[in-house]
Design a protein around this motif. Structure first.
Motif, mmCIF file in Angstrom:
data_model
loop_
_atom_site.group_PDB
_atom_site.id
_atom_site.type_symbol
_atom_site.label_atom_id
_atom_site.label_comp_id
_atom_site.label_asym_id
_atom_site.label_seq_id
_atom_site.Cartn_x
_atom_site.Cartn_y
_atom_site.Cartn_z
ATOM 1 N N ARG A 259 5.157 6.631 12.659
ATOM 2 C CA ARG A 259 6.525 5.782 11.605
ATOM 3 C C ARG A 259 6.224 6.131 9.798
ATOM 4 O O ARG A 259 5.025 5.160 9.517
ATOM 5 N N ASP B 289 7.638 5.349 5.944
ATOM 6 C CA ASP B 289 8.844 4.964 5.627
ATOM 7 C C ASP B 289 8.458 4.884 3.802
ATOM 8 O O ASP B 289 7.147 5.200 3.655
ATOM 9 N N TRP C 172 10.533 -1.351 -0.788
ATOM 10 C CA TRP C 172 9.524 -0.231 0.208
ATOM 11 C C TRP C 172 8.678 -0.045 -0.715
ATOM 12 O O TRP C 172 9.079 0.790 -1.591
ATOM 13 N N LEU D 104 4.835 3.193 3.383
ATOM 14 C CA LEU D 104 4.037 2.588 4.388
ATOM 15 C C LEU D 104 4.345 3.674 5.699
ATOM 16 O O LEU D 104 4.984 4.578 5.585
ATOM 17 N N ARG E 183 2.533 3.942 9.442
ATOM 18 C CA ARG E 183 1.581 2.778 10.505
ATOM 19 C C ARG E 183 1.629 5.022 11.257
ATOM 20 O O ARG E 183 2.556 5.474 11.672
ATOM 21 N N ARG F 219 -3.351 -0.400 19.134
ATOM 22 C CA ARG F 219 -2.351 -1.786 18.068
ATOM 23 C C ARG F 219 -2.242 -0.642 17.053
ATOM 24 O O ARG F 219 -3.366 0.426 17.285
ATOM 25 N N PRO F 220 -0.969 -1.134 16.201
ATOM 26 C CA PRO F 220 -1.070 -0.036 14.833
ATOM 27 C C PRO F 220 -1.529 -0.695 14.243
ATOM 28 O O PRO F 220 -1.851 -2.034 13.977
ATOM 29 N N ALA G 30 -1.096 0.023 9.768
ATOM 30 C CA ALA G 30 -0.249 0.150 8.508
ATOM 31 C C ALA G 30 -0.855 1.001 7.752
ATOM 32 O O ALA G 30 -2.173 -0.221 7.040
ATOM 33 N N GLY H 169 -4.623 -5.193 10.339
ATOM 34 C CA GLY H 169 -3.440 -5.080 10.329
ATOM 35 C C GLY H 169 -2.552 -3.635 9.391
ATOM 36 O O GLY H 169 -1.540 -2.902 10.392
ATOM 37 N N ARG H 170 -2.756 -3.746 8.349
ATOM 38 C CA ARG H 170 -2.751 -3.616 7.531
ATOM 39 C C ARG H 170 -2.966 -3.188 6.407
ATOM 40 O O ARG H 170 -3.494 -3.843 5.650
ATOM 41 N N ALA I 95 9.856 -3.162 6.322
ATOM 42 C CA ALA I 95 10.556 -1.792 6.630
ATOM 43 C C ALA I 95 10.151 -0.978 7.429
ATOM 44 O O ALA I 95 8.956 -1.555 8.579
ATOM 45 N N PRO I 96 10.811 -0.277 8.131
ATOM 46 C CA PRO I 96 10.609 0.030 9.562
ATOM 47 C C PRO I 96 9.024 0.349 10.161
ATOM 48 O O PRO I 96 8.432 0.014 11.088
ATOM 49 N N ALA I 97 8.509 1.129 9.091
ATOM 50 C CA ALA I 97 7.007 1.121 9.275
ATOM 51 C C ALA I 97 5.915 -0.152 9.090
ATOM 52 O O ALA I 97 4.894 -0.156 8.990
ATOM 53 N N GLN I 98 6.054 -1.675 8.872
ATOM 54 C CA GLN I 98 5.934 -2.279 8.410
ATOM 55 C C GLN I 98 4.761 -2.335 9.676
ATOM 56 O O GLN I 98 5.321 -2.352 10.697
ATOM 57 N N HIS I 99 3.491 -3.157 9.103
ATOM 58 C CA HIS I 99 3.457 -4.198 10.665
ATOM 59 C C HIS I 99 2.461 -5.285 9.660
ATOM 60 O O HIS I 99 1.572 -5.006 8.983
ATOM 61 N N THR J 89 9.800 -2.601 14.835
ATOM 62 C CA THR J 89 9.095 -3.221 15.879
ATOM 63 C C THR J 89 8.537 -4.418 16.091
ATOM 64 O O THR J 89 8.147 -4.945 17.688
#
Lengths: 506, 506
Positions: free
Chosen positions: A109, A111, A121, A124, A126, A473-474, A476, B430-431, B444-448, B466
């Protein structure tokens, strides 16, 4: 103290066949995990991983005859069934190679920076990365498809996770053979062999779940064993995901109209499904609601014929045989429970299939009959005779979680009971069937082999394309210069991955 | 015994403002859960759910002025910050309405019958259904965005799950206000108000996680409280998913080239990020690796100026203030730890920001300095001065899991330290950010917003599109006649959902 030997045993005679290995000590488990962990970066290459999975399928087929022979000798499942299981296992490895190739599982994904948003935003990007070493606990009843080369291993490797498999004691020789196939396949694909490591022994399994470098676990087995490992995974200083399949009744409801329409067909189909593989499928229909009327009687007559004709069978081991005989005896002794075909001991090493009946009214409230709502592993199924749709629904509402739930409804004309009963079944299971039988789990992208506890310990599947999601695991990346981004996340999409951009499918 | 009162307290004075409610008894928690459970079917309608989320955003904005006033009175976070948080919370509710509208989260997969497969595919159709009642444990530091109307609630409602929120004791009045907004929004969208129910009290929170009708939980808070609830969720007869955000150090590494290039900018940026909201962000940069050279000294000088200029601030409550003062005192007392700007008590109710320094060599092996690798909630950050890239990497390898990990690298010319340090940071969080600051989490959609434990107890996110995935489970329908299929799975796709058919995106 010398190491405990691991014997391959012939369940047809109870005699040891050969000593296959020794049980791993905690120190040896540590070495196995560290070896797997040390080679994790080698699995980062998706192309090599897909090639590895395909090589594993090929090698499995090449050595198939020998594997089936050994597996039959220590499981008594028979060459026909095991040949099918081997083909299925190879197909499963290839299916995961396709999943890896496509890359949709990475769930990319992106953004782009957008100052007009609340809050704004940043850029980003992910995707999903492998969790790390996965512990796989093999099942007794599928020495291939749910064991060393099975779905947990295949999906974990597909995700990029090295695997340490804890072999099931019912088929250690098959496990050794399959582990060597997987390790040779790794070498053939240019990967280190330690991407798959095998250990034996109960204590080794406990040490494995507690090891700090183990990042997740997959399990197929009993409620007792699975819950103990689940608890150990949750109690770690750093808890890890534990994806376990622990047990399932797989309820079936036959509507009055369905019984009227095809009592004999349903009875025979049920008998075939319940006795398949000597009743040792995790999807065995173990609890069936049948109308308490003449059509239901006809159904039971056909069921009795099929089950009686199933012949004696050998269970996977003597512990399972003892548990089956005890479980049947205890259930059959309950008030109002009858056994039109008595399941029980056949010869010294075999058992015969059967089924029990009980009025559904005995099951609408808590009581001793609740034992009938617990899985009894082996060739027995419980038929609850119901007198009204409300009574059937009341019993369903008391069931624990299941892998499957099946409705048998009329096909020739509309069946008013179908929709409400299906609505009562769907909350109970991970897979819902209409006019089919739950045994047989297709390796298909839309498959879901899981369900509410104890069918599964998490809302995940161990079969089908989405099984890979358990081991990822995700992560970003925010405002990261192109040169520092992983190729999966670069703007020009050099790997050609499916992705969502700015909230939309690209 | 009379019910324990729940007071709203002014952290600027420590004085009680008003009695807001009483703590819920176990029986009252049971009533709350049953009320939410009873209305779960009303949430099945996606259109109504999306309308509900949008109505909630609207009503939140309409009553925004009052909510901000009350929230400021009991959190001291200030109207500017709280106004921003309210706008963000409303935007988040609307973002989930869009997610619901699109329906991609249902992850519809359809496999048509195919006899050529091994084993053959039956017709299989899979989508995701809501888990059931979700327990949400609100955070202290975001009285809106991570509390009653926050991401856990919004994503659970979007998934179709009723919510029982356990209010945070630091802002009970705000919680009551927001719950009433959500309940009015439900009514406006034609849904029962009990899709959101609020309870207060520590014991109520424990009773909630144990309630048999609770299917999953979301939590934002401390390691101690979160782990206790995680353990309780895992110990249930039927364990449930527990998605908790428990704590994070949010490490930052400044390369030598970055410090040489823009020491002052980085120092000032770090100071701003570490003291934002009086250091009470879960993404506060709490641990920073800075070169032990002259450029690093310049960076620290700029940091000292920014941090000294931050002024005294009021923490969320006196318990948090005490823990901050103790935590700083203990850390500052360690050998070789210095405090160029001493964080500590300001006035009777305030604290002042500061930072500590330590040679990185003190952190490459286990010892008393490991206290510096634990989060200290409040306006303090720890600067570890490193003498080589290897030393920096050795310290990073010892860090627990994090929500974020940040690299400050040179921008004007290639920075050879950037790629290896980023590779060392990515497994920790995670980020991952490059040349940014982790405070501020875009919706945002891609945020984690998650990461390895203890940043999160599962590989999931509490912010971004997500986040909805946490509250769903898949169910597959096999060989089900069109008339009995849920509309989401019908062949003609009456709802126009994105889906995968026969393993390919349709």
């Amino acid at each position: 103290m010398s190491a405990a030997p691991v014997w391959s045993v012939d369940p047809r005679t109870g005699n040891p066949r050969e000593q296959v290995a020794v049980e791993a000590t905690a120190e040896e488990v540590g070495r196995a995990v560290r070896a797997a962990h040390a080679v994790r970066d080698a699995l980062a290459d998706r192309t090599a991983r897909a090639a590895f999975l395909r090589a594993a399928a090929e090698l499995l087929e090449e050595t198939g005859e020998h594997i089936v022979e050994v597996a039959d000798a220590e499981t008594a499942l028979g060459p026909a069934r095991l040949g099918g299981e081997l083909a299925r296992t190879a197909a499963q490895l290839r299916a995961f190679a396709e999943v890896v190739d496509e890359g949709a599982y990475l769930d990319v994904r992106i953004d782009h920076e957008d100052g007009s948003r609340t809050p704004p935003w940043p850029d980003l990007r992910r995707y999903k990365i492998p969790l790390g070493v996965v512990a796989v606990y093999a099942a007794s009843n599928f020495p291939l498809a749910f064991s060393v080369p099975g779905g947990d291993t295949a999906s974990a490797l597909a995700a990029g996770c090295p695997v340490v498999v804890k072999a099931h004691p019912d088929h250690p020789a098959t496990s050794e053979l399959c582990a060597s196939v997987l390790r040779r396949a790794a070498a053939r694909a240019g990967l280190p062999e330690d991407v798959v490591v095998l250990v034996h022994g109960f204590d080794a399994g406990v040490a494995l779940i507690r090891h700090p470098l183990v990042s997740a676990a997959g399990f197929t087995g009993s409620v007792r064993g699975g819950r103990a490992l689940f608890d150990a995974a949750a109690a770690r200083p750093v808890p890890i995901p534990f994806h376990g399949e622990l047990g399932s009744l797989n309820p079936v409801v036959v509507t009055g109209a369905a019984a009227a329409e095809r009592a004999e067909e349903i009875g025979a189909g049920l008998g075939g499904s319940a006795t398949l593989g000597v009743g040792q499928f995790c999807t065995k229909p173990g609890f069936v609601l049948v109308p308490a009327d003449g059509d239901g009687d006809r159904l039971l007559k056909a069921l009795a014929e099929t089950v009686s004709g199933a012949g004696a069978g050998v269970l996977l081991d003597h512990r399972i045989r003892d548990a089956f005989l005890t479980g049947v005896r205890e259930r059959a002794a309950l008030p109002d429970v009858e056994a039109p075909v008595t399941p029980g001991a056949g010869g010294e090493h075999t058992v015969s299939a059967g089924f029990l009946t009980v009025p559904a009214a005995r099951l609408t409230a808590e009581g001793p009959h609740d034992a009938l709502l617990e899985e009894c592993f082996g060739p027995v199924t419980v038929i609850a005779r119901y007198t009204s749709q409300e009574e059937a629904a009341a019993v369903l509402a008391r069931l624990p979680g299941n892998l499957t739930a099946t409705l048998q409804a009329a096909t020739a004309r509309p069946d008013p009971a179908a929709a409400p009963l299906l609505a009562a079944l769907a909350p109970l299971a991970g897979r819902v069937l209409v006019n089919g039988w739950p045994t047989g789990v297709a390796v298909a992208p839309a498959q879901h082999h899981g369900g509410p506890y104890p069918a599964a310990t998490s809302p995940s599947t161990s079969v089908g394309a989405t099984a890979i999601e358990r081991w990822l695991r995700p992560v970003a990346y925010q405002s990261t210069p192109e040169a520092l981004l992983p190729p999966e996340l670069r703007e020009d999409n050099p790997l050609g991955l499916p992705r969502r951009v700015d909230g939309r499918r690209a």
